[in-house]
Enzyme design. Structure first.
Site, PDB file in Angstrom:
ATOM      1  N   ILE A  15      -8.419   1.066 112.284  1.00 30.94           N
ATOM      2  CA  ILE A  15      -8.738   2.425 111.827  1.00 30.94           C
ATOM      3  C   ILE A  15      -9.288   3.283 112.967  1.00 30.94           C
ATOM      4  O   ILE A  15      -9.077   4.499 112.987  1.00 30.94           O
ATOM      5  CB  ILE A  15      -9.688   2.409 110.604  1.00 30.94           C
ATOM      6  CG1 ILE A  15      -9.647   3.746 109.886  1.00 30.94           C
ATOM      7  CG2 ILE A  15     -11.116   2.043 110.992  1.00 30.94           C
ATOM      8  CD1 ILE A  15      -8.309   4.146 109.343  1.00 30.94           C
ATOM      9  N   SER A  37     -16.610  -2.633 121.923  1.00 30.91           N
ATOM     10  CA  SER A  37     -15.703  -3.540 121.244  1.00 30.91           C
ATOM     11  C   SER A  37     -15.537  -4.763 122.127  1.00 30.91           C
ATOM     12  O   SER A  37     -15.501  -4.631 123.350  1.00 30.91           O
ATOM     13  CB  SER A  37     -14.348  -2.828 121.042  1.00 30.91           C
ATOM     14  OG  SER A  37     -13.559  -3.512 120.117  1.00 30.91           O
ATOM     15  N   ARG A  38     -15.436  -5.934 121.499  1.00 34.79           N
ATOM     16  CA  ARG A  38     -15.288  -7.148 122.312  1.00 34.79           C
ATOM     17  C   ARG A  38     -13.918  -7.185 122.982  1.00 34.79           C
ATOM     18  O   ARG A  38     -13.763  -7.673 124.075  1.00 34.79           O
ATOM     19  CB  ARG A  38     -15.502  -8.385 121.438  1.00 34.79           C
ATOM     20  CG  ARG A  38     -16.915  -8.463 120.878  1.00 34.79           C
ATOM     21  CD  ARG A  38     -17.015  -9.460 119.757  1.00 34.79           C
ATOM     22  NE  ARG A  38     -16.046  -9.162 118.701  1.00 34.79           N
ATOM     23  CZ  ARG A  38     -15.961  -9.830 117.555  1.00 34.79           C
ATOM     24  NH1 ARG A  38     -16.785 -10.819 117.318  1.00 34.79           N
ATOM     25  NH2 ARG A  38     -15.065  -9.499 116.653  1.00 34.79           N
ATOM     26  N   LYS A  91     -16.103   3.518 105.385  1.00 34.15           N
ATOM     27  CA  LYS A  91     -16.254   3.002 104.030  1.00 34.15           C
ATOM     28  C   LYS A  91     -15.799   1.547 103.986  1.00 34.15           C
ATOM     29  O   LYS A  91     -14.964   1.180 104.809  1.00 34.15           O
ATOM     30  CB  LYS A  91     -15.460   3.824 103.008  1.00 34.15           C
ATOM     31  CG  LYS A  91     -14.011   4.104 103.341  1.00 34.15           C
ATOM     32  CD  LYS A  91     -12.953   3.069 103.470  1.00 34.15           C
ATOM     33  CE  LYS A  91     -12.765   1.933 102.569  1.00 34.15           C
ATOM     34  NZ  LYS A  91     -11.487   1.209 102.856  1.00 34.15           N
ATOM     35  N   ASP A 169     -11.251  -3.170  99.011  1.00 29.67           N
ATOM     36  CA  ASP A 169     -11.325  -2.432 100.283  1.00 29.67           C
ATOM     37  C   ASP A 169     -10.488  -1.154 100.187  1.00 29.67           C
ATOM     38  O   ASP A 169     -11.013  -0.064 100.418  1.00 29.67           O
ATOM     39  CB  ASP A 169     -10.887  -3.318 101.461  1.00 29.67           C
ATOM     40  CG  ASP A 169     -10.899  -2.535 102.766  1.00 29.67           C
ATOM     41  OD1 ASP A 169     -11.956  -2.457 103.397  1.00 29.67           O
ATOM     42  OD2 ASP A 169      -9.845  -1.959 103.119  1.00 29.67           O
TER      43      ASP A 169
HETATM   44  P1  NAP Z   1     -10.206  -4.357 111.973  1.00 26.00           P
HETATM   45  O1  NAP Z   1      -9.155  -3.722 112.808  1.00 26.00           O
HETATM   46  O2  NAP Z   1      -9.956  -5.738 111.459  1.00 26.00           O
HETATM   47  O3  NAP Z   1     -11.624  -4.418 112.701  1.00 26.00           O
HETATM   48  C1  NAP Z   1     -12.155  -3.359 113.458  1.00 26.00           C
HETATM   49  C2  NAP Z   1     -12.873  -3.920 114.680  1.00 26.00           C
HETATM   50  O4  NAP Z   1     -14.098  -4.488 114.297  1.00 26.00           O
HETATM   51  C3  NAP Z   1     -12.108  -5.022 115.367  1.00 26.00           C
HETATM   52  O5  NAP Z   1     -11.189  -4.491 116.280  1.00 26.00           O
HETATM   53  C4  NAP Z   1     -13.176  -5.861 116.027  1.00 26.00           C
HETATM   54  O6  NAP Z   1     -13.355  -5.405 117.346  1.00 26.00           O
HETATM   55  C5  NAP Z   1     -14.413  -5.565 115.192  1.00 26.00           C
HETATM   56  N1  NAP Z   1     -14.765  -6.759 114.411  1.00 26.00           N
HETATM   57  C6  NAP Z   1     -14.008  -7.371 113.482  1.00 26.00           C
HETATM   58  N2  NAP Z   1     -14.677  -8.411 112.945  1.00 26.00           N
HETATM   59  C7  NAP Z   1     -15.872  -8.438 113.567  1.00 26.00           C
HETATM   60  C8  NAP Z   1     -17.007  -9.274 113.471  1.00 26.00           C
HETATM   61  N3  NAP Z   1     -17.041 -10.293 112.609  1.00 26.00           N
HETATM   62  N4  NAP Z   1     -18.059  -9.004 114.250  1.00 26.00           N
HETATM   63  C9  NAP Z   1     -18.045  -7.970 115.103  1.00 26.00           C
HETATM   64  N5  NAP Z   1     -16.983  -7.145 115.254  1.00 26.00           N
HETATM   65  C10 NAP Z   1     -15.918  -7.373 114.481  1.00 26.00           C
HETATM   66  O7  NAP Z   1     -10.567  -3.438 110.728  1.00 26.00           O
HETATM   67  P2  NAP Z   1     -10.122  -1.951 110.341  1.00 26.00           P
HETATM   68  O8  NAP Z   1      -8.873  -1.987 109.538  1.00 26.00           O
HETATM   69  O9  NAP Z   1     -10.168  -1.064 111.516  1.00 26.00           O
HETATM   70  O10 NAP Z   1     -11.283  -1.615 109.301  1.00 26.00           O
HETATM   71  C11 NAP Z   1     -12.618  -1.368 109.699  1.00 26.00           C
HETATM   72  C12 NAP Z   1     -13.297  -0.583 108.595  1.00 26.00           C
HETATM   73  O11 NAP Z   1     -12.560   0.620 108.393  1.00 26.00           O
HETATM   74  C13 NAP Z   1     -13.331  -1.321 107.247  1.00 26.00           C
HETATM   75  O12 NAP Z   1     -14.547  -1.091 106.597  1.00 26.00           O
HETATM   76  C14 NAP Z   1     -12.196  -0.655 106.453  1.00 26.00           C
HETATM   77  O13 NAP Z   1     -12.452  -0.633 105.070  1.00 26.00           O
HETATM   78  C15 NAP Z   1     -12.207   0.751 107.022  1.00 26.00           C
HETATM   79  N6  NAP Z   1     -10.907   1.417 106.904  1.00 26.00           N
HETATM   80  C16 NAP Z   1      -9.756   0.798 107.255  1.00 26.00           C
HETATM   81  C17 NAP Z   1      -8.536   1.420 107.043  1.00 26.00           C
HETATM   82  C18 NAP Z   1      -7.230   0.777 107.420  1.00 26.00           C
HETATM   83  O14 NAP Z   1      -6.165   1.319 107.060  1.00 26.00           O
HETATM   84  N7  NAP Z   1      -7.212  -0.328 108.130  1.00 26.00           N
HETATM   85  C19 NAP Z   1      -8.504   2.700 106.484  1.00 26.00           C
HETATM   86  C20 NAP Z   1      -9.692   3.344 106.193  1.00 26.00           C
HETATM   87  C21 NAP Z   1     -10.888   2.687 106.396  1.00 26.00           C
HETATM   88  P3  NAP Z   1     -13.657  -6.433 118.545  1.00 26.00           P
HETATM   89  O15 NAP Z   1     -13.232  -7.813 118.100  1.00 26.00           O
HETATM   90  O16 NAP Z   1     -12.843  -5.937 119.686  1.00 26.00           O
HETATM   91  O17 NAP Z   1     -15.113  -6.325 118.779  1.00 26.00           O
END
Ligand code: NAP
Length: 307
Positions: A15, A37-38, A91, A169
């Protein structure tokens, strides 16, 4: 009170890349000054792997926006607030209700702004739907939120773990719209949760609310995807389609635009306003309904799921 200006993004994943980075780049209020970010990096922006290190090294970054999944978010949020920076949360605002209340109190004590965002509330047709429904009698309501987890959340195992919320989610986006546009408060009456035998969070859920309002949430939808909220009223049928971006009245287009690209710019504009006004915005109504679904829900074990 610091003016909007330098902002940092934490958690450079799906996101952050899809929405936050372009929204900040187009914003007159914000400059993306650092990322944490890691693994993720944004070209041309200083990247840190450790949040505390970034906060110590960049004192002029007044605001931090967290794009992490909900479980690791709380520790990061505390660090941001402890460092006296304004805080913007993706969110759902946390993994639990209590932790969001704690963050709210910390922000108040530190004299900084906290914004628990609900991007779907900024969808093109949500405000128009709210206006149309006001003063009308709602006879029945139906949410259909069916999407393909493999397409929208590829490999995101966290989403089906404890605290990942599973189908809630995306489903909480529908509930954020519902709690925004309905004049009355919603009460959950029953919930059926389908949990894959190898996972902790539901992959599908069916909810019943008071006022003859129901929700059908499913992460296993292949082919056409559906993000609809519909109401039958004393003055006709309202449908909000495409996640709140398109409005139909009695089957005829009545406004909006089939694009989600306005949602995040609106969130960043609102964050700038909150910082300028020294205000905060934390509405837990959508998350309370999700918590209630976990409290009341009947758990059905279904087929194992693999990405
Ligand atoms: P994601 O790509 O799986 O995770 C985002 C980043 O968070 C990862 O690149 C990772 O970065 C870090 N991360 C993941 N697990 C972690 C952990 N256990 N500890 C520390 N860092 C961690 O997720 P996303 O889809 O972007 O979603 C993130 C948030 O945005 C969620 O709450 C989701 O509900 C919301 N969101 C998502 C979407 C969508 O379409 N995907 C839409 C609207 C809102 P590093 O490993 O590089 O540190």
């Amino acid at each position: 009170m610091a003016a909007p200006g330098q902002i940092a993004l934490v958690g450079i994943g799906k996101i952050a890349r899809d929405q936050h980075v372009p929204a900040i780049a187009a914003s007159p209020d914000w400059t993306l000054a650092a990322t944490v970010s890691r693994n993720g990096r944004i070209e041309g922006v200083e990247g840190f792997t450790d949040l505390d290190e970034m906060l110590a090294a960049r004192p002029k970054i007044g605001t931090v926006s967290l794009c992490l999944p909900p479980v690791p978010r709380f520790a990061a949020a505390q660090a941001v607030l402890r460092a006296g920076r304004h805080l913007m949360l993706e969110k759902p605002p946390g993994a639990t209700l209590a932790e969001v209340r704690i963050l709210e109190e910390m922000a108040r004590a530190q004299g900084v702004s906290i914004f628990a965002t609900w991007h779907s509330r900024e969808a093109e047709a949500v405000a128009a739907a709210k206006r149309w429904l006001s003063g009308r009698e709602i006879r029945e309501g139906r949410i259909t939120w069916r999407e393909d987890i493999r397409k929208w959340h590829p490999g995101q195992d966290w989403i089906l773990e404890a605290g990942g919320m599973g189908v809630f989610d995306p489903g909480i986006n529908a509930l954020s719209i519902l709690t925004e546009i309905l004049p009355q408060k919603l009460r959950l009456i029953s919930a059926d949760l389908d949990v894959p035998e190898n996972r902790q969070a539901p992959i599908a859920a069916r909810l019943e609310f008071g006022g003859r309002i129901s929700a059908d949430l499913d992460f296993r939808q292949e082919g056409p995807q559906t993000w609809d909220v519909e109401f039958q009223t004393d003055a006709g049928h309202l449908a909000l389609r495409m996640g709140g971006n398109v409005l139909e009245i009695d089957g005829t287009p009545a406004g909006g635009e089939n694009s989600i690209m306005g949602e995040y710019p609106a969130l960043y504009a609102r964050m700038a306003e909150l910082v300028r006004d020294g205000a905060s915005d934390v509405d837990l109504a959508p998350m309370m309904l999700v918590a209630d679904a976990f409290l009341l829900g009947r758990r059905n074990v279904v087929e194992a799921f693999a990405f």
